[in-house]
Motif scaffolding. Structure first.
Motif, short mmCIF file in Angstrom:
data_model
loop_
_atom_site.label_atom_id
_atom_site.label_comp_id
_atom_site.label_asym_id
_atom_site.label_seq_id
_atom_site.Cartn_x
_atom_site.Cartn_y
_atom_site.Cartn_z
N SER A 178 0.57 -1.14 -0.32
CA SER A 178 -0.50 0.00 0.12
C SER A 178 1.07 0.63 0.16
O SER A 178 0.41 2.27 -0.90
N VAL A 179 1.95 0.92 0.88
CA VAL A 179 3.02 2.35 0.72
C VAL A 179 3.42 2.51 -0.22
O VAL A 179 3.33 3.87 -0.85
N ILE A 180 3.76 2.01 -1.10
CA ILE A 180 4.42 1.76 -2.39
C ILE A 180 4.15 2.44 -3.39
O ILE A 180 3.88 3.17 -4.73
N ALA A 181 2.69 1.51 -3.47
CA ALA A 181 1.72 1.82 -4.36
C ALA A 181 1.22 3.20 -4.34
O ALA A 181 0.77 4.23 -5.74
N LEU A 182 1.02 3.95 -3.08
CA LEU A 182 0.56 5.36 -2.83
C LEU A 182 1.32 6.10 -3.79
O LEU A 182 1.09 7.42 -3.78
N LEU A 183 2.78 5.64 -3.17
CA LEU A 183 3.85 6.24 -3.16
C LEU A 183 4.27 6.51 -5.03
O LEU A 183 4.06 8.02 -5.58
N LEU A 184 3.85 5.78 -6.41
CA LEU A 184 3.87 6.01 -7.28
C LEU A 184 3.17 6.99 -7.85
O LEU A 184 2.56 7.60 -8.88
N ALA A 185 2.04 6.71 -6.88
CA ALA A 185 0.12 7.41 -7.39
C ALA A 185 0.51 8.21 -7.39
O ALA A 185 0.17 9.58 -8.39
N THR A 186 0.92 9.06 -6.07
CA THR A 186 0.98 9.97 -5.83
C THR A 186 2.52 10.75 -6.80
O THR A 186 2.47 11.65 -7.09
N LEU A 187 3.61 10.41 -6.99
CA LEU A 187 5.00 10.86 -7.90
C LEU A 187 4.06 10.96 -9.53
O LEU A 187 4.35 12.17 -10.26
N LEU A 188 3.16 9.88 -9.87
CA LEU A 188 2.44 10.40 -11.44
C LEU A 188 1.18 11.30 -10.71
O LEU A 188 1.46 12.31 -11.63
N SER A 189 0.97 11.96 -9.95
CA SER A 189 0.35 12.65 -9.75
C SER A 189 0.89 14.21 -9.84
O SER A 189 0.73 15.13 -10.58
N PHE A 190 2.00 13.71 -9.58
CA PHE A 190 3.17 15.44 -9.56
C PHE A 190 3.13 15.87 -11.07
O PHE A 190 2.96 16.78 -12.40
N TRP A 191 2.46 14.55 -12.44
CA TRP A 191 3.20 15.41 -13.44
C TRP A 191 1.82 15.01 -14.19
O TRP A 191 1.30 16.26 -14.99
N THR A 192 0.57 14.07 -13.98
CA THR A 192 -0.78 14.10 -14.58
C THR A 192 -1.56 15.70 -14.00
O THR A 192 -2.47 15.90 -14.82
#
Length: 449
Positions: free
Chosen positions: A272-286
């Motif tokens: 859950s932590v890694i999945a949220l981290l990756l989604a948060t990083l993606l959100s910085f772009w999208t």
């Protein structure tokens, strides 16, 4: 331990829980201080060595915060990016267009049911709460009118529906079929979510008066309206990324060879932590760079959204400390031992054991896994023919009567800016409704099968 000592432990625990509720709800004392004092007092009265009391409490706090603090922080950042970019606004508009403004509460229970499938409750909550605030503002209703159906959908999925982690653990313990459990869970979960969510919200919300301002809600709503919004598809891709990753992690052993490099990779990104981290990083772009924000703006958003979460994480940690005291003092063992003395049907045993563990520890996941571990050998020995229903009965028991030792209680209270008494009238009753309705439907389904 003599029987009288065991009974004394249960009495001490009951007094401690009542004292918690009275001191916080009636006398409005600081919840963190109260939970800490009651935890230490219970440990000492229960006979724990004085030198080990603080260590036990700290261990519970640390273990809880080790996961929840990261989840809340990353989820809040992702929610802030959705809010600032207008992604939450776009999702709200699309849902309202599809369902109609009068049915916004139905839209929220549906999206919560979908998004919550692989997520722990806290993760799904922090992901969806920006959308709830935005929908409530657009429709012009109390945050509770859309927020309660949202948490009802999340809680039902948490308790009943594979591939949610808690439900999957129970499926394994009872040796149930995942496919049949999923089918029965949806069959029972949908009417349960409807009754505890939109229907109960329509009844209780007019009776709850919230303050005019919500400090946590302001970070999602107080911003300049954007002319260009990210598309619905782009926003949902970003918010569903952790959902997809956790699904992959949950099914890693089915789609790859256990122990292989690919299997390890799936388990890693499905955390859950890694999945949220990756989604948060993606959100910085999208939801950031692609929407015209620069790095300084993104840094500002992610910094300013963390301050309001401090009190939440502290209270959740205190609840974890109390949970550990209840376990280390032997209270939970006494509850299990007492329940085993009564010869009950496997379905009732699963529900009752989970309910007792839920009230004692505050954790639905702990309640579900502990109860299924106790009941599974009994059910298998009796040759109970419907292990899938045992999963549902145990899951139903695991969400009953959320109170001050449950981190979810404090999340709901703080985000929706309610008093403790209001949280009991809304969230605690909602959880108890889920438990009773789901268990009643499970009993009914058992008569049909």
């Amino acid at each position: 331990m003599p029987p009288s000592a065991g009974i004394s432990l249960l009495i001490y625990a009951a007094i401690a829980i009542i004292a918690l509720i009275v001191l916080i709800a009636r006398y409005r004392l600081n919840p963190f201080i109260v939970i800490t004092l009651i935890s230490v007092g219970l440990a000492l009265v229960a006979g724990m060595p004085a030198t080990g009391v603080v260590a036990s409490y700290e261990a519970g706090v640390g273990k809880t915060l080790g996961h929840i603090a990261l989840v809340v922080a990353l989820g809040t950042m992702l929610g802030k990016m959705m809010a600032e970019s207008g992604g939450a606004e776009q999702v709200a508009r699309t849902l309202i267009d599809r369902f109609g403004e009068r049915n916004a509460h139905w839209a929220m229970v549906c999206i919560a049911f979908l998004v919550g499938l692989p997520l722990f409750f806290e993760v799904g909550f922090v992901l969806l709460v920006p959308i709830a605030f935005t929908v409530a503002r657009r429709v012009g209703v109390s945050i509770l009118m859309v927020g309660l159906p949202m948490v009802a959908g999340l809680s039902v999925v948490h308790a009943l529906v594979p591939p949610h982690p808690a439900a999957m653990l129970a499926v394994q313990a009872y040796q149930a079929s995942v496919g049949q459990t999923l089918f029965y869970a949806i069959l029972i979960g949908i009417p349960t979510a409807i009754i505890a969510g939109p229907l109960y919200a329509k009844f209780i919300v007019p009776r709850i008066q919230l303050p005019a301002e919500n400090p946590l809600g302001k970070q999602f709503l107080d911003r300049e309206p954007r002319q260009k919004l990210p598309s619905f598809g782009l926003t949902m891709t970003t918010i569903l990324l952790p959902v997809v990753l956790m699904l992959l992690g949950g099914w890693a052993n089915l789609i790859s060879t256990p122990g292989s490099a690919f299997n390890s990779f799936l388990l890693f990104i499905g955390n859950s932590v890694i999945a949220l981290l990756l989604a948060t990083l993606l959100s910085f772009w999208t939801l950031g760079i692609a929407q015209g924000f620069n790095r300084d703006s993104i840094l500002k958003f992610t910094n300013e959204c963390l301050a309001p979460t401090a009190s939440i994480t502290l209270l959740v940690g205190a609840g974890g400390g109390l949970n550990r005291i209840l376990i280390d003092s032997g209270v939970t063992n006494e509850i299990v031992g007492l329940a085993q003395e009564f010869h009950l049907s496997p379905l009732l045993m699963g529900w009752l054991f989970a309910a007792l563990m839920r009230v004692a520890t505050g954790s639905a996941t702990v309640a579900m896994t502990t109860a299924s571990g106790i009941v599974a050998p009994v059910a298998l020995g009796l040759g109970y023919p419907h292990p899938e229903l045992l999963v549902l009965a145990t899951g139903a028991g695991s969400v009953i009567f959320s109170h001050v030792n449950d981190g979810g209680f404090w999340l709901i209270k703080e985000y929706f800016n309610m008093t403790v008494a209001q949280t009991f009238k809304t969230w605690t009753v909602l959880e108890t409704l889920i438990s009773i309705v789901a268990f009643a439907l499970t009993l009914g389904l058992a008569q049909v099968l």
